[in-house]
Design a protein around this motif. Structure first.
Motif, PDB file in Angstrom:
ATOM      1  N   ALA A 130      15.179   5.967  -5.949  1.00 30.02           N
ATOM      2  CA  ALA A 130      16.419   5.198  -5.852  1.00 30.02           C
ATOM      3  C   ALA A 130      16.144   3.700  -5.818  1.00 30.02           C
ATOM      4  CB  ALA A 130      17.197   5.620  -4.608  1.00 30.02           C
ATOM      5  N   GLN A 131      14.973   3.323  -5.305  1.00 31.61           N
ATOM      6  CA  GLN A 131      14.564   1.917  -5.253  1.00 31.61           C
ATOM      7  C   GLN A 131      13.867   1.471  -6.537  1.00 31.61           C
ATOM      8  OE1 GLN A 131      15.138  -0.445  -2.927  1.00 31.61           O
ATOM      9  NE2 GLN A 131      16.401   0.995  -1.747  1.00 31.61           N
ATOM     10  N   ARG A 132      13.798   2.357  -7.528  1.00 28.45           N
ATOM     11  CA  ARG A 132      13.193   2.078  -8.836  1.00 28.45           C
ATOM     12  C   ARG A 132      11.686   1.859  -8.738  1.00 28.45           C
ATOM     13  NH1 ARG A 132      16.243  -1.921  -7.910  1.00 28.45           N
ATOM     14  NH2 ARG A 132      14.743  -3.448  -8.686  1.00 28.45           N
ATOM     15  N   ALA A 133      11.070   2.401  -7.696  1.00 32.94           N
ATOM     16  CA  ALA A 133       9.622   2.248  -7.524  1.00 32.94           C
ATOM     17  C   ALA A 133       8.892   3.297  -8.343  1.00 32.94           C
ATOM     18  CB  ALA A 133       9.235   2.373  -6.057  1.00 32.94           C
ATOM     19  N   ASP A 134       7.985   2.850  -9.206  1.00 28.43           N
ATOM     20  CA  ASP A 134       7.185   3.791  -9.992  1.00 28.43           C
ATOM     21  C   ASP A 134       5.689   3.533  -9.846  1.00 28.43           C
ATOM     22  OD1 ASP A 134       6.946   1.440 -11.430  1.00 28.43           O
ATOM     23  OD2 ASP A 134       7.468   2.307 -13.367  1.00 28.43           O
ATOM     24  N   HIS A 135       5.325   2.618  -8.963  1.00 25.47           N
ATOM     25  CA  HIS A 135       3.927   2.222  -8.761  1.00 25.47           C
ATOM     26  C   HIS A 135       3.717   2.088  -7.257  1.00 25.47           C
ATOM     27  CE1 HIS A 135       0.536  -0.854  -9.947  1.00 25.47           C
ATOM     28  NE2 HIS A 135       0.120   0.043  -9.065  1.00 25.47           N
ATOM     29  N   LEU A 136       2.851   2.915  -6.697  1.00 25.79           N
ATOM     30  CA  LEU A 136       2.643   2.949  -5.254  1.00 25.79           C
ATOM     31  C   LEU A 136       1.312   2.311  -4.872  1.00 25.79           C
ATOM     32  CD1 LEU A 136       3.881   6.548  -4.348  1.00 25.79           C
ATOM     33  CD2 LEU A 136       5.202   4.458  -4.778  1.00 25.79           C
ATOM     34  N   LEU A 137       1.355   1.471  -3.867  1.00 25.72           N
ATOM     35  CA  LEU A 137       0.172   0.862  -3.262  1.00 25.72           C
ATOM     36  C   LEU A 137      -0.037   1.561  -1.925  1.00 25.72           C
ATOM     37  CD1 LEU A 137       1.128  -2.893  -3.860  1.00 25.72           C
ATOM     38  CD2 LEU A 137      -0.077  -1.349  -5.430  1.00 25.72           C
ATOM     39  N   LEU A 138      -1.156   2.259  -1.774  1.00 32.83           N
ATOM     40  CA  LEU A 138      -1.378   3.102  -0.606  1.00 32.83           C
ATOM     41  C   LEU A 138      -2.408   2.500   0.336  1.00 32.83           C
ATOM     42  CD1 LEU A 138      -1.571   6.606  -2.337  1.00 32.83           C
ATOM     43  CD2 LEU A 138       0.460   5.374  -1.540  1.00 32.83           C
ATOM     44  N   ALA A 139      -2.100   2.540   1.628  1.00 33.32           N
ATOM     45  CA  ALA A 139      -3.025   2.081   2.664  1.00 33.32           C
ATOM     46  C   ALA A 139      -2.779   2.907   3.915  1.00 33.32           C
ATOM     47  CB  ALA A 139      -2.800   0.601   2.959  1.00 33.32           C
ATOM     48  N   GLY A 140      -3.853   3.204   4.660  1.00 33.96           N
ATOM     49  CA  GLY A 140      -3.631   3.975   5.873  1.00 33.96           C
ATOM     50  C   GLY A 140      -4.892   4.499   6.509  1.00 33.96           C
ATOM     51  N   VAL A 141      -4.687   5.191   7.608  1.00 35.98           N
ATOM     52  CA  VAL A 141      -5.738   5.851   8.375  1.00 35.98           C
ATOM     53  C   VAL A 141      -5.269   7.286   8.624  1.00 35.98           C
ATOM     54  CG1 VAL A 141      -7.084   5.823  10.507  1.00 35.98           C
ATOM     55  CG2 VAL A 141      -6.307   3.649   9.492  1.00 35.98           C
ATOM     56  N   ALA A 142      -5.969   8.277   8.155  1.00 36.33           N
ATOM     57  CA  ALA A 142      -7.330   8.167   7.653  1.00 36.33           C
ATOM     58  C   ALA A 142      -7.342   8.286   6.135  1.00 36.33           C
ATOM     59  CB  ALA A 142      -8.216   9.250   8.263  1.00 36.33           C
ATOM     60  N   THR A 143      -8.364   7.660   5.544  1.00 39.49           N
ATOM     61  CA  THR A 143      -8.514   7.635   4.092  1.00 39.49           C
ATOM     62  C   THR A 143      -8.494   9.036   3.500  1.00 39.49           C
ATOM     63  OG1 THR A 143     -10.068   5.819   4.534  1.00 39.49           O
ATOM     64  CG2 THR A 143      -9.871   6.575   2.258  1.00 39.49           C
ATOM     65  N   ASN A 144      -9.209   9.942   4.134  1.00 39.30           N
ATOM     66  CA  ASN A 144      -9.357  11.295   3.591  1.00 39.30           C
ATOM     67  C   ASN A 144      -8.278  12.258   4.076  1.00 39.30           C
ATOM     68  OD1 ASN A 144     -10.711  10.894   6.104  1.00 39.30           O
ATOM     69  ND2 ASN A 144     -11.672  12.886   5.899  1.00 39.30           N
ATOM     70  N   PHE A 145      -7.305  11.764   4.813  1.00 41.14           N
ATOM     71  CA  PHE A 145      -6.190  12.600   5.230  1.00 41.14           C
ATOM     72  C   PHE A 145      -4.883  12.073   4.635  1.00 41.14           C
ATOM     73  CE2 PHE A 145      -9.260  13.793   8.581  1.00 41.14           C
ATOM     74  CZ  PHE A 145      -9.252  15.161   8.380  1.00 41.14           C
ATOM     75  N   VAL A 146      -4.214  11.153   5.310  1.00 38.02           N
ATOM     76  CA  VAL A 146      -2.901  10.719   4.831  1.00 38.02           C
ATOM     77  C   VAL A 146      -2.980  10.002   3.484  1.00 38.02           C
ATOM     78  CG1 VAL A 146      -2.890   8.520   6.115  1.00 38.02           C
ATOM     79  CG2 VAL A 146      -0.737   9.604   5.456  1.00 38.02           C
ATOM     80  N   VAL A 147      -3.993   9.155   3.288  1.00 34.64           N
ATOM     81  CA  VAL A 147      -4.077   8.415   2.022  1.00 34.64           C
ATOM     82  C   VAL A 147      -4.336   9.380   0.874  1.00 34.64           C
ATOM     83  CG1 VAL A 147      -5.285   6.601   0.751  1.00 34.64           C
ATOM     84  CG2 VAL A 147      -4.823   6.313   3.204  1.00 34.64           C
ATOM     85  N   GLU A 148      -5.273  10.286   1.073  1.00 37.10           N
ATOM     86  CA  GLU A 148      -5.580  11.245   0.021  1.00 37.10           C
ATOM     87  C   GLU A 148      -4.398  12.171  -0.240  1.00 37.10           C
ATOM     88  OE1 GLU A 148      -8.730  14.839  -0.716  1.00 37.10           O
ATOM     89  OE2 GLU A 148      -9.532  12.959   0.104  1.00 37.10           O
ATOM     90  N   SER A 149      -3.729  12.612   0.810  1.00 35.37           N
ATOM     91  CA  SER A 149      -2.565  13.477   0.643  1.00 35.37           C
ATOM     92  C   SER A 149      -1.473  12.771  -0.145  1.00 35.37           C
ATOM     93  CB  SER A 149      -2.037  13.899   2.021  1.00 35.37           C
ATOM     94  OG  SER A 149      -0.916  14.741   1.900  1.00 35.37           O
TER      95      SER A 149
END
Length: 200
Positions: A130-149
């Motif tokens: 709805a916000q017309r977003a088609d490109h996601l910038l991902l950051a978070g903790v943990a890299t191999n959990f939430v970011v990877e998911s």
């Protein structure tokens, strides 16, 4: 971006006191708090927000949180049941709160989830579209959990994905590097704060 009517979204995920704060009830024993501090992730998150707020990027703050009756907990695994029983992420608890460097400003979206993925059971995909977003910038903790998911879901859902590597931390450098070098490149581009938000 695909065109002038499209935009990016910055997803800052699980930057909560319990997860990566200096005395995080989960972050300290798991190593995530130490790794976050060693990599100086939180000061970079603060700088990323400063830069992002000068752009048209849609800013999303994702956090873990459990409702009192447990109905919103879509992850039914034993570890998540334990977190709920210990009230680690109960609204109003210290662990539930965002770290100071990652505080949302009025008008920025806050998504509360009861699982690893920021998409499961949250309606986030519909909001982004709805916000017309088609490109996601991902950051978070943990890299191999939430970011990877998030990267796995976003890649399969047709989003362009950048993982901002210096805005991520894990339980150890080994876990972080495995995700960054082996898994995440399958779903998106590995980027840095300065590459996605150049300049001061």
């Amino acid at each position: 971006m695909a065109g002038s009517n499209r935009r990016r979204a910055l997803l800052l995920m699980d930057f909560q006191q319990a997860v990566c704060g200096p005395s995080g009830v989960l972050g300290v024993p798991s190593g995530a708090s130490g790794h976050t501090a060693a990599r100086q992730v939180l000061p970079r998150v603060q700088e990323a927000l400063r830069r992002a707020r000068r752009t048209d990027d849609f800013i999303v703050h994702v956090r873990v949180g459990f409702d009192e009756d447990g109905l919103r907990r879509v992850n039914r695994s034993q570890p998540f049941l334990g977190l709920e029983q210990r009230k680690v992420f109960s609204p109003g608890s210290a662990g539930f709160e965002f770290c100071p460097q990652a505080q949302p400003e009025p008008g920025e979206l806050v998504v509360t989830k009861a699982c690893v993925s920021p998409f499961a059971g949250t309606g986030l995909d519909d909001i982004l579209r709805a916000q017309r977003a088609d490109h996601l910038l991902l950051a978070g903790v943990a890299t191999n959990f939430v970011v990877e998911s998030a990267a796995r879901h976003a890649g399969d859902a047709g989003y362009a994905v950048d993982v901002i590597e210096d805005l991520c931390a894990a339980h150890s450098e080994e876990m972080h590097q495995f995700a960054v070098r082996r898994t995440l490149p399958l779903f998106g581009r590995i980027a840095t704060l300065n590459s996605v938000y150049p300049g001061a």
